[in-house]
Design a protein around this motif. Structure first.
Motif, PDB file in Angstrom:
ATOM      1  N   ILE A 192       5.424 106.044  85.048  1.00 45.78           N
ATOM      2  CA  ILE A 192       6.333 105.068  85.658  1.00 45.78           C
ATOM      3  C   ILE A 192       7.298 105.837  86.546  1.00 45.78           C
ATOM      4  O   ILE A 192       7.943 106.795  86.091  1.00 45.78           O
ATOM      5  CB  ILE A 192       7.157 104.286  84.604  1.00 45.78           C
ATOM      6  CG1 ILE A 192       6.289 103.862  83.425  1.00 45.78           C
ATOM      7  CG2 ILE A 192       7.833 103.079  85.228  1.00 45.78           C
ATOM      8  CD1 ILE A 192       7.065 103.185  82.307  1.00 45.78           C
ATOM      9  N   LEU A 193       7.374 105.427  87.797  1.00 42.49           N
ATOM     10  CA  LEU A 193       8.286 106.084  88.736  1.00 42.49           C
ATOM     11  C   LEU A 193       9.540 105.226  88.863  1.00 42.49           C
ATOM     12  O   LEU A 193       9.453 104.030  89.155  1.00 42.49           O
ATOM     13  CB  LEU A 193       7.608 106.257  90.094  1.00 42.49           C
ATOM     14  CG  LEU A 193       6.306 107.063  90.056  1.00 42.49           C
ATOM     15  CD1 LEU A 193       5.651 107.075  91.424  1.00 42.49           C
ATOM     16  CD2 LEU A 193       6.547 108.485  89.567  1.00 42.49           C
ATOM     17  N   GLU A 194      10.680 105.844  88.610  1.00 42.86           N
ATOM     18  CA  GLU A 194      11.947 105.117  88.648  1.00 42.86           C
ATOM     19  C   GLU A 194      12.914 105.894  89.531  1.00 42.86           C
ATOM     20  O   GLU A 194      13.183 107.059  89.271  1.00 42.86           O
ATOM     21  CB  GLU A 194      12.490 104.970  87.213  1.00 42.86           C
ATOM     22  CG  GLU A 194      13.922 104.469  87.101  1.00 42.86           C
ATOM     23  CD  GLU A 194      14.159 103.144  87.838  1.00 42.86           C
ATOM     24  OE1 GLU A 194      13.534 102.150  87.472  1.00 42.86           O
ATOM     25  OE2 GLU A 194      14.970 103.129  88.797  1.00 42.86           O
ATOM     26  N   GLN A 195      13.424 105.214  90.565  1.00 45.09           N
ATOM     27  CA  GLN A 195      14.293 105.931  91.514  1.00 45.09           C
ATOM     28  C   GLN A 195      15.649 106.277  90.903  1.00 45.09           C
ATOM     29  O   GLN A 195      16.292 107.240  91.279  1.00 45.09           O
ATOM     30  CB  GLN A 195      14.473 105.124  92.790  1.00 45.09           C
ATOM     31  CG  GLN A 195      15.123 103.776  92.595  1.00 45.09           C
ATOM     32  CD  GLN A 195      15.219 102.983  93.894  1.00 45.09           C
ATOM     33  OE1 GLN A 195      14.851 103.476  94.943  1.00 45.09           O
ATOM     34  NE2 GLN A 195      15.702 101.772  93.810  1.00 45.09           N
ATOM     35  N   SER A 196      16.066 105.488  89.918  1.00 48.77           N
ATOM     36  CA  SER A 196      17.381 105.697  89.325  1.00 48.77           C
ATOM     37  C   SER A 196      17.272 106.641  88.116  1.00 48.77           C
ATOM     38  O   SER A 196      16.223 107.238  87.895  1.00 48.77           O
ATOM     39  CB  SER A 196      17.929 104.331  88.927  1.00 48.77           C
ATOM     40  OG  SER A 196      19.262 104.462  88.558  1.00 48.77           O
ATOM     41  N   ASN A 197      18.376 106.725  87.337  1.00 48.58           N
ATOM     42  CA  ASN A 197      18.310 107.655  86.202  1.00 48.58           C
ATOM     43  C   ASN A 197      18.325 106.956  84.851  1.00 48.58           C
ATOM     44  O   ASN A 197      18.580 107.572  83.823  1.00 48.58           O
ATOM     45  CB  ASN A 197      19.443 108.688  86.291  1.00 48.58           C
ATOM     46  CG  ASN A 197      20.782 107.998  86.423  1.00 48.58           C
ATOM     47  OD1 ASN A 197      20.861 106.771  86.223  1.00 48.58           O
ATOM     48  ND2 ASN A 197      21.820 108.718  86.747  1.00 48.58           N
ATOM     49  N   ASP A 198      18.090 105.658  84.860  1.00 50.46           N
ATOM     50  CA  ASP A 198      17.967 104.930  83.591  1.00 50.46           C
ATOM     51  C   ASP A 198      17.035 103.740  83.820  1.00 50.46           C
ATOM     52  O   ASP A 198      16.772 103.364  84.971  1.00 50.46           O
ATOM     53  CB  ASP A 198      19.341 104.439  83.107  1.00 50.46           C
ATOM     54  CG  ASP A 198      19.306 104.013  81.634  1.00 50.46           C
ATOM     55  OD1 ASP A 198      18.265 104.198  80.971  1.00 50.46           O
ATOM     56  OD2 ASP A 198      20.329 103.493  81.139  1.00 50.46           O
ATOM     57  N   VAL A 199      16.599 103.144  82.725  1.00 53.03           N
ATOM     58  CA  VAL A 199      15.756 101.953  82.852  1.00 53.03           C
ATOM     59  C   VAL A 199      16.663 100.738  83.069  1.00 53.03           C
ATOM     60  O   VAL A 199      17.880 100.830  82.960  1.00 53.03           O
ATOM     61  CB  VAL A 199      14.901 101.739  81.570  1.00 53.03           C
ATOM     62  CG1 VAL A 199      14.024 102.937  81.297  1.00 53.03           C
ATOM     63  CG2 VAL A 199      15.777 101.418  80.361  1.00 53.03           C
ATOM     64  N   GLY A 200      16.063  99.603  83.394  1.00 52.01           N
ATOM     65  CA  GLY A 200      16.852  98.361  83.416  1.00 52.01           C
ATOM     66  C   GLY A 200      16.793  97.547  84.689  1.00 52.01           C
ATOM     67  O   GLY A 200      17.200  96.391  84.699  1.00 52.01           O
ATOM     68  N   GLY A 201      16.342  98.140  85.801  1.00 53.22           N
ATOM     69  CA  GLY A 201      16.217  97.369  87.048  1.00 53.22           C
ATOM     70  C   GLY A 201      17.505  96.658  87.417  1.00 53.22           C
ATOM     71  O   GLY A 201      18.587  97.245  87.405  1.00 53.22           O
ATOM     72  N   THR A 202      17.378  95.388  87.708  1.00 51.33           N
ATOM     73  CA  THR A 202      18.531  94.619  88.180  1.00 51.33           C
ATOM     74  C   THR A 202      19.643  94.577  87.128  1.00 51.33           C
ATOM     75  O   THR A 202      20.823  94.492  87.457  1.00 51.33           O
ATOM     76  CB  THR A 202      18.060  93.197  88.593  1.00 51.33           C
ATOM     77  OG1 THR A 202      19.064  92.584  89.350  1.00 51.33           O
ATOM     78  CG2 THR A 202      17.725  92.305  87.414  1.00 51.33           C
ATOM     79  N   TRP A 203      19.264  94.703  85.846  1.00 51.21           N
ATOM     80  CA  TRP A 203      20.270  94.656  84.769  1.00 51.21           C
ATOM     81  C   TRP A 203      20.974  95.994  84.592  1.00 51.21           C
ATOM     82  O   TRP A 203      21.954  96.097  83.869  1.00 51.21           O
ATOM     83  CB  TRP A 203      19.634  94.152  83.473  1.00 51.21           C
ATOM     84  CG  TRP A 203      19.192  92.741  83.683  1.00 51.21           C
ATOM     85  CD1 TRP A 203      17.918  92.297  83.882  1.00 51.21           C
ATOM     86  CD2 TRP A 203      20.045  91.589  83.824  1.00 51.21           C
ATOM     87  NE1 TRP A 203      17.927  90.947  84.122  1.00 51.21           N
ATOM     88  CE2 TRP A 203      19.208  90.485  84.090  1.00 51.21           C
ATOM     89  CE3 TRP A 203      21.422  91.385  83.743  1.00 51.21           C
ATOM     90  CZ2 TRP A 203      19.707  89.196  84.271  1.00 51.21           C
ATOM     91  CZ3 TRP A 203      21.919  90.104  83.929  1.00 51.21           C
ATOM     92  CH2 TRP A 203      21.064  89.032  84.190  1.00 51.21           C
ATOM     93  N   ARG A 204      20.475  97.014  85.232  1.00 46.18           N
ATOM     94  CA  ARG A 204      21.172  98.308  85.284  1.00 46.18           C
ATOM     95  C   ARG A 204      22.089  98.325  86.508  1.00 46.18           C
ATOM     96  O   ARG A 204      23.211  98.817  86.454  1.00 46.18           O
ATOM     97  CB  ARG A 204      20.129  99.434  85.362  1.00 46.18           C
ATOM     98  CG  ARG A 204      20.689 100.835  85.550  1.00 46.18           C
ATOM     99  CD  ARG A 204      19.614 101.757  86.129  1.00 46.18           C
ATOM    100  NE  ARG A 204      19.150 101.229  87.389  1.00 46.18           N
ATOM    101  CZ  ARG A 204      17.857 101.104  87.731  1.00 46.18           C
ATOM    102  NH1 ARG A 204      16.902 101.513  86.943  1.00 46.18           N
ATOM    103  NH2 ARG A 204      17.527 100.579  88.908  1.00 46.18           N
ATOM    104  N   ASP A 205      21.615  97.729  87.592  1.00 44.90           N
ATOM    105  CA  ASP A 205      22.340  97.837  88.861  1.00 44.90           C
ATOM    106  C   ASP A 205      23.480  96.837  89.012  1.00 44.90           C
ATOM    107  O   ASP A 205      24.454  97.109  89.700  1.00 44.90           O
ATOM    108  CB  ASP A 205      21.369  97.637  90.037  1.00 44.90           C
ATOM    109  CG  ASP A 205      20.352  98.762  90.125  1.00 44.90           C
ATOM    110  OD1 ASP A 205      20.614  99.829  89.543  1.00 44.90           O
ATOM    111  OD2 ASP A 205      19.308  98.573  90.756  1.00 44.90           O
TER     112      ASP A 205
END
Ligand code: NAP
Length: 503
Positions: free
Chosen positions: A34-47
């Protein structure tokens, strides 16, 4: 330097990416990354960390069916609780070792000869994969308003999805642009703290009371101990929301809830002028119907002003409206939504025969079941074209599509398939049927502009039906709908061959 090769690459760790990874892992298909540009999981709920961020869909249905959470504190959970839930899912299903954080994909390119995708990743080695699952979400790229002078503003300017937590709200003069789902949560949350809040409204939203309440300890114990209690809570909520689709498909019926919403404005808003300003002129449901018990109350506050005159330009000091008035501000918050239809591919995606996804979608995105796209073999999208909902939990759609993609991937493995690509005639038929189904729905006749539609009015985001219809359509993989190319040589040797070429 060795080249990285995987069976499946998933982009994103929001609900979609995590669901896909969990299903692959459960099916014993562990050759994925899984490639994730940020440093945690969560998508819109992280951002989306703005004050007041919460979900307007009840949590017992806005969560995975296979991972119920008996501990939701209230019917509609705040952002932090949903983020914790997603982090818990990543831990519980052992996904962290599969995630490469800080991996921003810059470009994806398909090679017809090998049937493989090459993903270019900023500052890293490229990754090669057989199947490529785009789970980056429709609401991940903030849309800033194109207002003249926006770059000249000397105060703080930020988007609701990129909240500037270091900006001191206390006693400051704040302008909020937009009155969508994000704004109506932000305004009541910050109004008591700021000195003056000017809310720049272009189009009023239809707003209904939010049937919010905290769960009692007794209920939480019930949910924890009895699977049946959780199951029933989920089913009841699902059907309560699903029935709302009837009005969206037969807009004449929306007159009933419109009456309730107008009565809500009358009850909540003291000034008759403000009531008129806040009453929408389009049919309810044409844009997302919003839920809030606090928004209208906040608008009654003395330090809050709803500015409906329209923005002319932004200056160094604030916002000038069409009536010539300059609103002096310390901060401008753009609650102006996301790039959904304008730039539909998150990065350049080159498919077969020189096709590029954004170009192919320049007249509006099209796909098949929201998961496959003609000209882009071995690529799957989650919540792709026409699979969003205006009335129920998107997690339901995500699970349906993930199920379909898993079956497609299993099919390719079992049959030693090099590539699958949805047939153009199947995609065409599907989209013709969708556009027929849009006729007479609220999105077509409701007389509004919304992010659901392109500038030319084509609805590329919403599924014009009941959510269970898409679930039924995605129960089995439709091999007959695809051009299937089988491996001449074994998949493994093909990968090795590719590795030698690129490495
Ligand atoms: P949005 O619904 O797209 O609303 C954007 C707002 O900004 C609209 O009021 C729009 O006005 C206004 N706007 C845009 N450009 C403007 C400009 N140049 N000048 C003046 N006004 C401008 O965005 P959002 O509120 O961030 O919500 C987006 C989606 O995120 C929602 O529809 C929902 O799916 C999701 N969301 C969900 C939740 C939840 O609780 N589940 C919470 C937040 C967001 P017009 O209406 O005139 O275009």
């Amino acid at each position: 330097m060795g080249t990285d090769i995987k069976g499946v690459a998933i982009i994103g760790t929001g609900f979609s990416g995590l669901a896909m990874a969990i299903r692959l892992k459960k099916a014993g298909l562990e050759d994925f990354v899984i490639l994730e540009q940020s440093n945690d999981v969560g998508g819109t709920w992280r951002d989306n960390t703005y004050p007041g961020a919460a979900c307007d869909v009840p949590s017992h249905v806005y969560s995975f069916s296979f991972e119920p959470n008996p501990h939701w504190t209230s019917k509609f959970s705040p952002q932090k609780e949903i983020l914790r839930y997603l982090q818990h899912c990543a831990e519980k299903y052992g996904l962290r070792p599969f995630i490469r954080f800080g991996s921003r994909v810059q470009e994806a390119r398909y090679d017809s000869e090998s049937g493989l995708w090459t993903l270019s990743i900023e500052g890293r080695e490229p990754l090669i994969c057989r199947q490529f699952v785009l789970a980056s979400g429709g609401l991940s790229r903030p849309s800033y308003p194109k207002i003249p002078g926006i770059d000249t503003f000397k105060g703080a300017l930020f988007h609701s999805a990129r909240w500037n937590h270091s900006f001191p709200l206390d006693k400051s003069r704040v302008g909020v642009i937009g009155t969508g789902a994000s704004s109506i949560q932000i305004v009541p949350a910050i109004a008591p703290q700021v000195g003056k809040l000017s809310l720049f409204q272009r189009t009023p939203a239809w707003i209904m009371p939010k049937p919010e309440r905290r769960y009692t300890n007794f209920e939480k114990i019930l949910f924890e101990r009895f699977a049946l209690a959780r199951y029933l809570a989920r089913k009841i909520l699902y059907w309560q929301f699903e029935l709302k689709a009837i009005g969206l498909l037969k807009p004449i019926l929306m007159r009933i809830p419109e009456k309730d919403a107008k009565a809500f404005i009358d009850r909540e808003i003291e000034s008759p002028e403000l009531r008129a300003k806040l009453t929408p002129s389009y049919t309810m449901g044409c844009k997302r119907v919003l839920l809030s018990n606090e928004f209208y109350k906040a608008l009654n506050r003395e330090n809050v002003e709803v500015v409906g005159e329209g923005i002319e330009r932004i200056t160094e000091r604030g916002i000038v409206t069409r009536d010539g008035r300059e609103h002096i501000l310390d901060a401008i918050i753009c609650a102006t939504g996301f790039q959904v239809t304008e730039h539909s591919a998150p990065f350049p995606i080159h498919g077969s025969e020189g096709r590029e996804l954004s170009k192919q979608w320049s007249e509006g995105a099209e796909g098949y079941l929201g998961v496959s796209i003609t000209g882009f073999p071995n690529l799957f999208t989650i919540v792709g074209p026409n699979s969003g909902l205006g009335h129920n939990s998107i997690v339901f759609m995500i699970e349906a599509q993930v199920n379909y993609i898993l079956k497609a991937i299993q099919f390719t493995k079992q049959k030693n398939v090099k590539s699958i690509e949805v047939k153009p005639e199947v995609q065409d038929r599907y989209n013709k049927d969708l556009s027929k189904r849009f006729t007479n729905t609220v999105w077509s006749v409701g007389k509004c502009d919304s992010w659901y539609k392109t500038a030319s009015g084509k609805n590329t985001t919403i599924f014009p039906g009941f959510s269970f219809e898409l679930r039924m359509k995605t129960r089995r993989f439709h091999a007959f709908a695809y051009k299937v190319e089988f491996e001449g040589v074994s998949a493994k040797s093909r990968l090795q061959e590719k590795m030698l070429r690129v490495g």
